[in-house]
Design a protein around this motif. Structure first.
Motif, PDB file in Angstrom:
ATOM      1  N   GLU A  18      -8.188  -5.895   1.473  1.00 50.56           N
ATOM      2  CA  GLU A  18      -7.272  -4.947   0.828  1.00 50.56           C
ATOM      3  C   GLU A  18      -6.566  -5.594  -0.358  1.00 50.56           C
ATOM      4  O   GLU A  18      -6.404  -4.964  -1.419  1.00 50.56           O
ATOM      5  CB  GLU A  18      -6.258  -4.430   1.836  1.00 50.56           C
ATOM      6  N   ARG A  76       4.003   0.419  -3.274  1.00 51.46           N
ATOM      7  CA  ARG A  76       3.634  -0.102  -4.593  1.00 51.46           C
ATOM      8  C   ARG A  76       4.757  -0.937  -5.206  1.00 51.46           C
ATOM      9  O   ARG A  76       4.896  -1.044  -6.428  1.00 51.46           O
ATOM     10  CB  ARG A  76       3.225   1.032  -5.553  1.00 51.46           C
ATOM     11  N   TYR A  90      -6.312  -4.641  -4.725  1.00 52.46           N
ATOM     12  CA  TYR A  90      -5.135  -4.513  -5.577  1.00 52.46           C
ATOM     13  C   TYR A  90      -5.114  -5.522  -6.705  1.00 52.46           C
ATOM     14  O   TYR A  90      -4.500  -5.287  -7.750  1.00 52.46           O
ATOM     15  CB  TYR A  90      -3.856  -4.666  -4.743  1.00 52.46           C
ATOM     16  N   ARG A 129       0.830  -1.214   0.000  1.00 50.49           N
ATOM     17  CA  ARG A 129       0.000   0.000   0.000  1.00 50.49           C
ATOM     18  C   ARG A 129       0.860   1.257   0.000  1.00 50.49           C
ATOM     19  O   ARG A 129       0.574   2.220  -0.716  1.00 50.49           O
ATOM     20  CB  ARG A 129      -0.908   0.007   1.226  1.00 50.49           C
TER      21      ARG A 129
END
Length: 405
Positions: free
Chosen positions: A333, A278, A337, A275
């Motif tokens: 989460e 990256r 992604y 997060r």
């Protein structure tokens, strides 16, 4: 004609009253009504049972030396710890999350009270658990109080945590105990404390915290994982050469086992690291360990793992609700992604499992916890198959993350 109109008006009044009562009961069953009280004649929905469990957080007496950590069902006692304990931030954090879920100001007020007791930990350089203590409390509070004092406490805590970093090893030291067997122990749990460092850079614009967190994550990525992408619990480093001396466990069933909560910390920690950076290698590791976890042959159908995937006593082995919740929160989460529905499906399964009477504590238990069946420290034979506060914390975090989706 008059009687007929009277009957029509009466009927409308009755219908109106019925509608009001229906709405009232709906609100109550969803835990939004503060005056909801236990009633043996009224059937409980899961949400109203959760509302009752939340109320136990308000009823617990505020005491700066007695953060509730766990509950021992054998002697019917709450384990209470000071702010220096690694679990102290979870109780304040859970109150902040309940406030976010319910919107009830009483939870915010109580969260502020408990959070304030943790401030002195910003100077505690004898522990790596700054993230658990300070960020779970002040970090959650910062979402609702744009308070410069909260920001200063987070930054000061990051400065203190940074003093435990060793450049030669490239890691933050986890524990100070066990010097008779370890030189520089680093545990997989330590990945979770990097969030404090990443956020401290965002707040202060001092990039040193971010850089330090990246070095620690890279060292962990290099040394902590097995070929099947499971993780060891403890790595011990040589303080002279910086090399790995041993790979062992402290809380698992044996050195080569997959301790469930350790796998959960790894999945959550590397998802969080992605997060902030990256960096694709962090994402790949989070995915690989997540796949190991959710596809394991010993994972029960409801998604709540045994405390150690390799416990020979399976299926007569304690579950670990906390490991399930930590992983479920991370996989919400991770889904964002990757858009991999498998991860979201697991998170939803776990939330649904935990929102059942198999895991939620009954209304009769007057203790400040929500869930049963978390497992703590096998090495000490303590807190095995009990309510533990970090199980509640990550359960609430999972609920909030799914709500935000």
């Amino acid at each position: 004609m008059i009687k007929s109109n009277y009957r029509i008006q009466s009927s409308k009044i009755i219908q109106f009253i019925f509608c009001v009562l229906t709405i009232y009961l709906f609100i109550s069953c969803n835990g939004k009504n503060k005056s909801y009280e236990e009633n043996n004649d009224q059937p409980l929905t899961i949400d109203s049972l959760l509302a009752l469990r939340y109320q136990q957080f308000l009823k617990y007496q505020v005491d700066s030396t007695a953060f509730p950590r766990s509950y021992n069902p054998k002697n019917k006692t709450i384990k209470k710890v000071p702010s220096s304990n690694w679990t102290s931030g979870f109780y304040a954090g859970a109150l902040w999350q309940i406030f976010e879920l319910t919107g009830e100001e009483t939870f915010k007020k109580k969260a502020e009270e408990w959070t304030a007791f943790i401030e002195k930990e910003k100077f505690n350089d004898r522990t790596h658990d700054m993230g658990f203590k300070v960020f779970c409390s002040f970090g959650n509070g910062l979402k609702h109080n744009n308070d410069n004092d909260y920001k200063d406490i987070i930054v000061k805590s990051a400065q203190t945590l940074s003093t435990r970093f060793d450049e030669k090893i490239g890691s933050i030291r986890s524990w100070d105990f066990g010097k008779e067997k370890w030189q520089f122990p680093v545990i997989i749990d330590n990945m979770m404390n990097l969030e404090l460092l990443f956020e401290a850079t965002k707040i202060s614009k001092d990039s040193s915290f971010h850089k330090l967190a990246v070095i620690h994550a890279n060292t962990t990525l290099k040394n902590h994982f097995r070929p099947d992408h499971s993780t060891w619990h403890v790595l011990d480093y040589d303080t002279i050469s910086g090399d790995v001396r041993m790979r062992v466990t402290h809380q698992g069933i044996n050195d080569d086992s997959a301790w469930a909560r350790g796998q959960a910390w790894a999945i959550n920690g590397f998802t969080m690291a992605y997060r902030y950076t990256r960096d694709p290698k962090y994402l790949e590791q989070a995915k690989a360990t997540a796949n190991f976890f959710i596809n394991h042959k010993n994972l029960p159908e409801d998604g709540i793992p045994y405390w150690d995937f390799d416990d020979p006593a399976i299926p007569n082995s304690p579950r670990d609700v906390s490991a399930a919740a930590i992983t479920a929160s991370a996989l919400v989460e991770l889904y964002e992604y990757t858009q991999d529905q498998t991860y979201l499906n697991y998170s939803k399964k776990v939330l649904n499992s935990l929102r059942s009477t198999n895991y939620i504590l009954p209304k009769e238990m007057k203790i400040p916890f929500i869930l049963d069946h978390s497992s703590g420290d096998y090495s000490q034979k303590s807190e095995m198959d009990e309510p533990i506060i970090y199980g509640d914390y990550y359960f609430l975090q999972t609920a909030l993350r799914l709500k935000d989706l």
